[in-house]
Motif scaffolding. Sequence first.
Motif: not given
Length: 292
Positions: A267-292
């Motif tokens: 939906e954002f891709g449609t709203r921002w067409a020609g203005r913002v290029e959007l990418r989605l990556l995942g599923p990924l390991a939760p690097y940003d949400f765990v600390r080991t």
Amino acid sequence: MRDPSGKSGTVQSDRSKSEKHQASGRRGTGSGKRPRTTGSERSGAPERGAGSYIYGIVPADVELTPDTLGVGDPPGQVRLVRYGEIAALVSDIPTDRPLGRPDDLMAHQRLLDEAAAEVPVLPLRFGAVVTDAQAVVDELLTPYHDDFRNTLNELEGRAEYIVKGRYVEQTILREVLEENPETARLRDEIRGRPEEATWDTRMRLGELINTSIAAKREADTAALLDAFTPLCVAIAVREPTHEQDAAHLALLAQTDRQPEIEEALAEFGTRWAGRVELRLLGPLAPYDFVRT
């Protein structure tokens, strides 16, 4: 953080049918849950001059396919070192050569991301090496067993997704010039004049453009946060990696909500067409949400 409430092979879950992990078209196999073990379960020991490289922590009832490979040249075969209800993903690695090739980093991330698509995983930082499998048990799994087990339980069925937006250069510059008369005036002032004669003006223009883009990034990031917050367990705002980044978010979400995340981003891709290029990556390991 915002809280709204080489070749790596395949990681498989050895859980009963009702407990199988499912993500990205993969599913766990096996007919029964592995019983709790009281010590390490090792598949061989590192050769002389080698150490045990640790990728991350997973539930003990996980199985690996025989072709699961990790870091090194040639890549080492990944195995599990189990203790209690948790296990470490490890492989042997020579200790007489430096670790840090781009291929090693990619292999580390690829293994963890493929694991996260099927089972909860706690990623360790790249480069974690201990002497042998017993050291994995003694130094990592034993002292932190309960903490790791509890965090893995919290991550059950969840993974990280990255949303990245990059402004289309000509479009965003046109927006800035149309909305800020000062930038348009400075642009006209330097047009056709030599760079050395307009250095100060060019510096001022660059500062104004960067400030305007930063304000747009903040507003556009806030819009994405509002849209994704109901779909996620937690959201972390990452620092931009490029001056024209529109947004950079890490989402922790249930993997079964991935279609909803994709729909919201479309939906954002449609709203921002020609203005913002959007990418989605995942599923990924939760690097940003765990600390080991």
